[in-house]
Scaffold this motif. Structure first.
Motif, PDB file in Angstrom:
ATOM      1  N   GLY A  45      -2.362   1.512   3.527  1.00  0.00           N
ATOM      2  CA  GLY A  45      -2.980   1.956   4.777  1.00  0.00           C
ATOM      3  C   GLY A  45      -2.767   0.951   5.899  1.00  0.00           C
ATOM      4  O   GLY A  45      -2.493   1.329   7.048  1.00  0.00           O
ATOM      5  N   SER A  46      -2.866  -0.329   5.568  1.00  0.00           N
ATOM      6  CA  SER A  46      -2.651  -1.380   6.565  1.00  0.00           C
ATOM      7  C   SER A  46      -1.208  -1.371   7.074  1.00  0.00           C
ATOM      8  O   SER A  46      -0.957  -1.499   8.282  1.00  0.00           O
ATOM      9  N   LEU A  47      -0.255  -1.208   6.153  1.00  0.00           N
ATOM     10  CA  LEU A  47       1.162  -1.150   6.548  1.00  0.00           C
ATOM     11  C   LEU A  47       1.439   0.058   7.435  1.00  0.00           C
ATOM     12  O   LEU A  47       2.193  -0.037   8.418  1.00  0.00           O
ATOM     13  N   MET A  48       0.813   1.190   7.123  1.00  0.00           N
ATOM     14  CA  MET A  48       1.029   2.398   7.922  1.00  0.00           C
ATOM     15  C   MET A  48       0.485   2.211   9.334  1.00  0.00           C
ATOM     16  O   MET A  48       1.106   2.646  10.311  1.00  0.00           O
ATOM     17  N   VAL A  49      -0.670   1.558   9.443  1.00  0.00           N
ATOM     18  CA  VAL A  49      -1.239   1.291  10.770  1.00  0.00           C
ATOM     19  C   VAL A  49      -0.292   0.408  11.578  1.00  0.00           C
ATOM     20  O   VAL A  49      -0.036   0.661  12.769  1.00  0.00           O
ATOM     21  N   TYR A  50       0.243  -0.619  10.923  1.00  0.00           N
ATOM     22  CA  TYR A  50       1.173  -1.525  11.611  1.00  0.00           C
ATOM     23  C   TYR A  50       2.446  -0.801  12.040  1.00  0.00           C
ATOM     24  O   TYR A  50       2.925  -0.983  13.176  1.00  0.00           O
ATOM     25  N   ILE A  51       2.996   0.026  11.153  1.00  0.00           N
ATOM     26  CA  ILE A  51       4.234   0.746  11.465  1.00  0.00           C
ATOM     27  C   ILE A  51       4.023   1.705  12.637  1.00  0.00           C
ATOM     28  O   ILE A  51       4.849   1.785  13.553  1.00  0.00           O
ATOM     29  N   VAL A  52       2.907   2.426  12.617  1.00  0.00           N
ATOM     30  CA  VAL A  52       2.606   3.356  13.723  1.00  0.00           C
ATOM     31  C   VAL A  52       2.495   2.600  15.035  1.00  0.00           C
ATOM     32  O   VAL A  52       3.020   3.031  16.071  1.00  0.00           O
ATOM     33  N   TRP A  53       1.808   1.455  14.996  1.00  0.00           N
ATOM     34  CA  TRP A  53       1.677   0.647  16.225  1.00  0.00           C
ATOM     35  C   TRP A  53       3.041   0.163  16.701  1.00  0.00           C
ATOM     36  O   TRP A  53       3.360   0.257  17.887  1.00  0.00           O
ATOM     37  N   LYS A  54       3.872  -0.336  15.769  1.00  0.00           N
ATOM     38  CA  LYS A  54       5.181  -0.872  16.125  1.00  0.00           C
ATOM     39  C   LYS A  54       6.074   0.204  16.747  1.00  0.00           C
ATOM     40  O   LYS A  54       6.781  -0.050  17.742  1.00  0.00           O
ATOM     41  N   VAL A  55       6.031   1.403  16.204  1.00  0.00           N
ATOM     42  CA  VAL A  55       6.876   2.487  16.699  1.00  0.00           C
ATOM     43  C   VAL A  55       6.430   2.960  18.078  1.00  0.00           C
ATOM     44  O   VAL A  55       7.249   3.336  18.926  1.00  0.00           O
ATOM     45  N   THR A  56       5.115   2.944  18.312  1.00  0.00           N
ATOM     46  CA  THR A  56       4.588   3.489  19.568  1.00  0.00           C
ATOM     47  C   THR A  56       4.503   2.456  20.696  1.00  0.00           C
ATOM     48  O   THR A  56       4.189   2.830  21.831  1.00  0.00           O
ATOM     49  N   ASN A  97     -14.829   5.861   0.018  1.00  0.00           N
ATOM     50  CA  ASN A  97     -14.611   7.253   0.429  1.00  0.00           C
ATOM     51  C   ASN A  97     -13.323   7.407   1.221  1.00  0.00           C
ATOM     52  O   ASN A  97     -12.598   8.398   1.058  1.00  0.00           O
ATOM     53  N   ILE A  98     -13.028   6.429   2.079  1.00  0.00           N
ATOM     54  CA  ILE A  98     -11.821   6.504   2.902  1.00  0.00           C
ATOM     55  C   ILE A  98     -10.569   6.374   2.041  1.00  0.00           C
ATOM     56  O   ILE A  98      -9.583   7.097   2.234  1.00  0.00           O
ATOM     57  N   LEU A  99     -10.617   5.458   1.077  1.00  0.00           N
ATOM     58  CA  LEU A  99      -9.431   5.148   0.282  1.00  0.00           C
ATOM     59  C   LEU A  99      -9.260   6.041  -0.947  1.00  0.00           C
ATOM     60  O   LEU A  99      -8.189   6.037  -1.565  1.00  0.00           O
ATOM     61  N   PHE A 100     -10.298   6.802  -1.311  1.00  0.00           N
ATOM     62  CA  PHE A 100     -10.209   7.607  -2.535  1.00  0.00           C
ATOM     63  C   PHE A 100      -9.041   8.596  -2.528  1.00  0.00           C
ATOM     64  O   PHE A 100      -8.321   8.700  -3.533  1.00  0.00           O
ATOM     65  N   PRO A 101      -8.804   9.353  -1.431  1.00  0.00           N
ATOM     66  CA  PRO A 101      -7.649  10.274  -1.444  1.00  0.00           C
ATOM     67  C   PRO A 101      -6.321   9.549  -1.659  1.00  0.00           C
ATOM     68  O   PRO A 101      -5.451  10.037  -2.392  1.00  0.00           O
ATOM     69  N   LEU A 102      -6.158   8.382  -1.029  1.00  0.00           N
ATOM     70  CA  LEU A 102      -4.938   7.600  -1.227  1.00  0.00           C
ATOM     71  C   LEU A 102      -4.835   7.096  -2.666  1.00  0.00           C
ATOM     72  O   LEU A 102      -3.755   7.109  -3.270  1.00  0.00           O
ATOM     73  N   ALA A 103      -5.974   6.664  -3.216  1.00  0.00           N
ATOM     74  CA  ALA A 103      -5.976   6.183  -4.602  1.00  0.00           C
ATOM     75  C   ALA A 103      -5.556   7.301  -5.552  1.00  0.00           C
ATOM     76  O   ALA A 103      -4.798   7.076  -6.503  1.00  0.00           O
ATOM     77  N   THR A 104      -6.031   8.513  -5.283  1.00  0.00           N
ATOM     78  CA  THR A 104      -5.652   9.658  -6.103  1.00  0.00           C
ATOM     79  C   THR A 104      -4.161   9.946  -5.985  1.00  0.00           C
ATOM     80  O   THR A 104      -3.488  10.257  -6.979  1.00  0.00           O
ATOM     81  N   MET A 105      -3.632   9.821  -4.762  1.00  0.00           N
ATOM     82  CA  MET A 105      -2.203  10.056  -4.540  1.00  0.00           C
ATOM     83  C   MET A 105      -1.358   9.047  -5.326  1.00  0.00           C
ATOM     84  O   MET A 105      -0.397   9.426  -6.008  1.00  0.00           O
TER      85      MET A 105
END
Length: 263
Positions: free
Chosen positions: A24-35, A90-98
């Motif tokens: 999740g942290s990497l995705m936030v960074y990538i989105v910021w870098k691209v935008t 609760n926030i991370l549970f869907p990612l953990a399941t994935m």
């Protein structure tokens, strides 16, 4: 008797949660870098503002995981950190399941681990409430399928014949002065929780129902007790009454626990 013990399977969810927090942290960074280029064209300060928000999100995810880890290690948490640690679950549970699917980990194992982590967090927080604000919540499959007495609207209709776990559970509710309800599904269970207005819940169910129920009623503290399924899922299930009583005592105000034993 007031203590509950847990197996080390909670490490499954913790490992998946750590992976999810990093991802999740990497995705936030990538989105910021691209935008960044587009943001800079709108306003020179906008990349920094959005970047600051991104840093807060990343810190929130990592602090949430750290809070969970500290609780499992027995380190006392501030109320705010406890709340955020639970929110991070609760926030991370869907990612953990994935990620669990990617690693070929059965969802039921992840849910079991999630409930172990939840129970440890709740126990570490040392919630103590009056007996009449503790709600025992269980699905209707705990009742013998041939029983003619309807208990989903009024559990007191149970005749406590001993052929299923309902009578013993009701006996515990009477012993300590707790409320008890039997629900036919998630919607009715949520309605019953709203009506009962408890401060703590002891829930008996399968992994799937416990997981969804714990998430639905947050921030109410819930201790989950797995049901036993000797005849398969959702049919004549049972509960280990000693584990149920231990969960009740974990919530029960110590003065009321003493009174209950004296009766």
């Amino acid at each position: 008797m007031g203590e509950m013990t847990f197996k080390p399977k909670k490490r499954i969810f913790m490992a998946l949660t750590l992976i999810s927090a990093i991802f999740g942290s990497l995705m936030v960074y990538i989105v910021w870098k691209v935008t960044v280029p587009g943001l800079a064209q709108i306003h020179a300060w906008l990349p920094y503002i959005v970047g600051a928000v991104g840093v807060c999100i990343i810190l929130g995810l990592l602090i949430g995981f750290l809070g969970i880890l500290m609780a499992l290690l027995g380190v006392p948490l501030l109320k705010l950190l406890y709340f955020w640690a639970w929110k991070a679950i609760n926030i991370l549970f869907p990612l953990a399941t994935m990620f669990g699917r990617l690693f070929n980990i059965p969802k039921s194992k992840i849910e079991q681990s999630f409930i172990e982590v939840n129970n440890n967090l709740v126990l570490q927080h040392r919630v103590r409430v009056p007996a009449d604000r503790i709600l025992i919540l269980t699905p209707h499959c705990i009742q013998l399928d041939t029983c003619v007495y309807k208990i989903t609207r009024n559990v007191e209709n149970c005749h406590q014949c001993g052929r299923c776990s309902v009578g013993t559970m009701l006996g515990l509710a009477h012993k300590y002065g707790c409320k008890m309800v039997v629900a036919t599904g998630g919607t009715l269970a949520r309605q019953m929780v709203v009506q009962a207005r408890p401060k703590a819940i002891v829930a008996v169910a399968c992994e799937r129902d416990l997981t969804s129920g714990i998430q639905d009623v947050f921030p109410l503290p819930v201790l989950g007790v797995f049901n036993e399924r000797p005849f398969g899922p959702c049919f004549n299930t049972r509960v280990d009454i000693h584990k149920l009583e231990a969960a009740i005592l974990a919530f029960l105000d110590k003065k009321e626990e003493t009174n209950g034993k004296d009766e």
